[in-house]
Design an enzyme around this catalytic site. Structure first.
Site, short mmCIF file in Angstrom:
data_model
loop_
_atom_site.label_atom_id
_atom_site.label_comp_id
_atom_site.label_asym_id
_atom_site.label_seq_id
_atom_site.Cartn_x
_atom_site.Cartn_y
_atom_site.Cartn_z
N ALA A 63 -11.67 15.61 3.03
CA ALA A 63 -11.80 14.19 3.37
C ALA A 63 -11.45 13.33 2.17
CB ALA A 63 -13.24 13.91 3.81
N GLY A 106 -12.84 19.34 4.32
CA GLY A 106 -12.14 19.06 5.58
C GLY A 106 -10.84 19.82 5.69
N GLU A 109 -11.82 23.00 7.01
CA GLU A 109 -12.15 22.84 8.43
C GLU A 109 -10.87 22.82 9.28
OE1 GLU A 109 -14.70 19.35 7.78
OE2 GLU A 109 -16.29 20.45 8.79
N GLU A 129 -18.41 20.32 -0.24
CA GLU A 129 -19.14 19.10 0.17
C GLU A 129 -20.49 18.99 -0.54
OE1 GLU A 129 -17.73 21.28 2.26
OE2 GLU A 129 -16.69 20.25 3.91
N1 CO8 Z 1 -10.11 12.50 -1.78
C1 CO8 Z 1 -9.45 11.54 -2.45
N2 CO8 Z 1 -8.68 11.78 -3.53
C2 CO8 Z 1 -8.59 13.05 -3.95
C3 CO8 Z 1 -9.27 14.09 -3.32
C4 CO8 Z 1 -10.05 13.78 -2.18
N3 CO8 Z 1 -10.69 14.72 -1.47
N4 CO8 Z 1 -8.99 15.24 -3.96
C5 CO8 Z 1 -8.17 14.92 -4.98
N5 CO8 Z 1 -7.92 13.59 -4.97
C6 CO8 Z 1 -7.09 12.86 -5.90
C7 CO8 Z 1 -7.70 12.86 -7.29
O1 CO8 Z 1 -8.68 11.84 -7.41
C8 CO8 Z 1 -6.49 12.62 -8.15
O2 CO8 Z 1 -6.17 11.26 -8.13
P1 CO8 Z 1 -5.83 10.51 -9.54
O3 CO8 Z 1 -4.62 11.22 -10.08
O4 CO8 Z 1 -5.55 9.10 -9.10
O5 CO8 Z 1 -7.03 10.66 -10.42
C9 CO8 Z 1 -5.37 13.35 -7.39
O6 CO8 Z 1 -5.84 13.52 -6.05
C10 CO8 Z 1 -5.08 14.72 -7.95
O7 CO8 Z 1 -6.29 15.43 -8.02
P2 CO8 Z 1 -6.74 16.26 -9.34
O8 CO8 Z 1 -6.21 15.61 -10.56
O9 CO8 Z 1 -8.21 16.47 -9.25
O10 CO8 Z 1 -5.95 17.65 -9.08
P3 CO8 Z 1 -6.37 19.08 -9.59
O11 CO8 Z 1 -5.24 19.99 -9.23
O12 CO8 Z 1 -6.84 19.05 -11.01
O13 CO8 Z 1 -7.66 19.49 -8.72
C11 CO8 Z 1 -8.88 19.77 -6.66
C12 CO8 Z 1 -7.50 19.72 -7.35
C13 CO8 Z 1 -9.66 20.99 -7.17
C14 CO8 Z 1 -8.62 19.87 -5.17
C15 CO8 Z 1 -9.69 18.50 -7.01
O14 CO8 Z 1 -8.87 17.36 -6.78
C16 CO8 Z 1 -10.95 18.33 -6.17
O15 CO8 Z 1 -11.96 18.95 -6.47
N6 CO8 Z 1 -10.88 17.46 -5.12
C17 CO8 Z 1 -12.02 17.20 -4.27
C18 CO8 Z 1 -12.24 18.34 -3.33
C19 CO8 Z 1 -13.44 18.07 -2.47
O16 CO8 Z 1 -14.56 17.88 -2.94
N7 CO8 Z 1 -13.23 18.07 -1.16
C20 CO8 Z 1 -14.27 17.88 -0.20
C21 CO8 Z 1 -14.30 16.46 0.25
S1 CO8 Z 1 -15.61 16.18 1.41
C22 CO8 Z 1 -14.97 16.84 2.85
O17 CO8 Z 1 -13.87 17.19 2.96
C23 CO8 Z 1 -15.80 17.04 4.08
C24 CO8 Z 1 -16.43 15.88 4.52
C25 CO8 Z 1 -17.63 15.62 3.70
C26 CO8 Z 1 -17.96 14.18 3.67
C27 CO8 Z 1 -18.55 13.61 2.43
C28 CO8 Z 1 -17.79 13.63 1.16
C29 CO8 Z 1 -17.83 12.46 0.31
#
Ligand code: CO8
Length: 254
Positions: A63, A106, A109, A129
Site C-alpha cells: 500500500a 499489499g 496480497e 504491516e
Molecule cells: N508506499 C509509498 N512509498 C514507498 C513505499 C510504499 N509502500 N515503499 C517504498 N516507497 C518509496 C520510498 O519512500 C522511496 O521514495 P523516496 O526515494 O522519495 O524516498 C522509494 O519508494 C524507493 O524506496 P527505497 O529507497 O526504500 O527502496 P529500497 O530498495 O531501499 O527498499 C523496500 C525497498 C524494502 C521495499 C522499502 O522501500 C520498504 O520497506 N517499503 C515499505 C514496504 C512496506 O512496509 N509495505 C507495506 C505497506 S502496508 C500494506 O501494504 C498493507 C496495508 C497496510 C495498511 C497500513 C500501512 C500504513
C-alpha cells in the site's frame, strides 16, 4: 511514462506494473488503473489467461504509505479502503504472476490473489504491516494462512520477516522458481500454455479450486474491519510517520 502497460499476445493479457519512484506502491489511483485493466482483459474474449509482472526491481512495495498517512479512519471505513487492488480475486480467468525482488504487504496480497506464482530465485515475500502498527486489509491474514498454514503465517505477520523464494516454494506460496534472467520468459510461457487450453474449462477449474477456500468471504470482511480500526490508533499514525520520515517508530501500544 505510463504506470501500467497492457499487451495481448497468443491469448494472454499481460499487465506490467511500472509506477516508477514508488516501487509500484498501491495508491488509490494506481489500484483503479489496475482494476480497470484487469476487468477489460477479463471481458476480452480472445484473452484466456492474464499475466502480471513488474518492470521495476521489486514486484510491489505494498500500500502507498504516503497516501495512507493522509486517510482518516472514517474515510477508510466509508471507502472500504484496503490499500490494495480489490478486484483481482474476482477475475474469472487464470492469473499468472511473475515476482522479481520484493512482494511486500499489499504487494504480497496481490500475489496471494493470483493463481500461479512464478518467482525469480532472488525474490522475497513479506508482510511488514506490523512494523507500521498496521495489518493486512486485503486478505493477507486469510489467504496466506490457508496457503502456508497457521505457524508460518503467524511468523510472517507478527515479525514482518521475509521469506526467500526457496522458503516460499517450500511453504506453498510459490508455484515455481526460475533463474532471475528467465523470469519473464518462463512466466509468459506458463501463461501462454494455460491460454492454449479450453478457456471455459480453465475458468471452471479456477472457480472450483477457489471453492475450497471455505469461509473466505466472511474472513475477508472481518479482516478489513480490523484493518480499518488501525487507522484510529496512535501507533499506526506513528508507524506511517516514521516510515515517511525514515526513522524508527516509537510505539506506545495504543
Ligand atoms: N508506499 C509509498 N512509498 C514507498 C513505499 C510504499 N509502500 N515503499 C517504498 N516507497 C518509496 C520510498 O519512500 C522511496 O521514495 P523516496 O526515494 O522519495 O524516498 C522509494 O519508494 C524507493 O524506496 P527505497 O529507497 O526504500 O527502496 P529500497 O530498495 O531501499 O527498499 C523496500 C525497498 C524494502 C521495499 C522499502 O522501500 C520498504 O520497506 N517499503 C515499505 C514496504 C512496506 O512496509 N509495505 C507495506 C505497506 S502496508 C500494506 O501494504 C498493507 C496495508 C497496510 C495498511 C497500513 C500501512 C500504513
Amino acid at each position: 511514462m505510463s504506470s501500467l502497460n497492457v499487451e495481448q499476445c497468443d491469448g494472454v493479457g499481460h499487465i506490467t506494473l511500472n509506477r516508477i519512484g514508488a516501487l509500484n506502491a498501491l495508491s488509490r489511483e494506481f489500484c483503479h488503473e489496475i482494476d480497470v485493466a484487469l476487468h477489460a482483459l477479463d471481458n476480452t474474449e480472445s484473452v484466456r489467461a492474464i499475466l502480471i509482472s513488474s518492470a521495476l526491481k521489486h514486484f510491489c512495495a505494498g500500500a502507498d504509505i504516503r497516501e495512507m498517512a493522509q486517510i482518516t479512519a472514517e474515510e477508510a471505513m466509508a471507502e472500504r479502503f484496503t490499500g490494495c487492488v480489490s478486484s483481482l480475486s474476482d477475475i474469472s480467468k487464470p492469473v499468472v504472476v511473475a515476482v522479481r525482488g520484493l512482494a511486500a504487504g499489499g504487494g504480497c496480497e496481490l500475489v496471494e490473489m493470483c493463481d500461479i506464482v512464478v518467482a525469480a530465485l532472488t525474490a522475497k515475500f513479506c508482510h511488514p504491516e506490523i512494523t507500521l502498527a498496521a495489518m493486512p486489509g486485503a486478505g493477507g491474514t486469510q489467504r496466506l494462512s490457508r496457503v502456508v498454514g497457521k505457524h508460518v503465517a503467524m511468523d510472517l505477520l507478527l515479525t514482518g520477516r521475509a521469506l526467500s523464494a526457496e522458503e516460499a516454494l517450500a511453504a506453498g506460496l510459490v508455484s515455481r522458481i526460475v533463474p532471475d534472467d528467465q523470469l519473464e520468459d518462463v512466466a509468459l510461457a506458463v501463461a501462454k500454455l494455460v491460454a492454449s487450453f479450453s478457456g471455459p474449462v480453465t475458468r471452471r477449474i479456477k472457480a472450483s479450486v477457489n471453492e475450497t477456500q471455505v469461509n473466505l468471504a466472511a474472513g475477508l470482511v472481518a479482516e478489513r474491519d480490523r484493518f480499518h480500526n488501525c487507522f484510529n490508533e496512535y501507533d499506526f499514525r506513528e508507524g506511517v510517520s516514521a516510515f515517511i520520515e525514515k526513522r524508527s517508530a516509537h510505539f506506545l501500544h495504543r
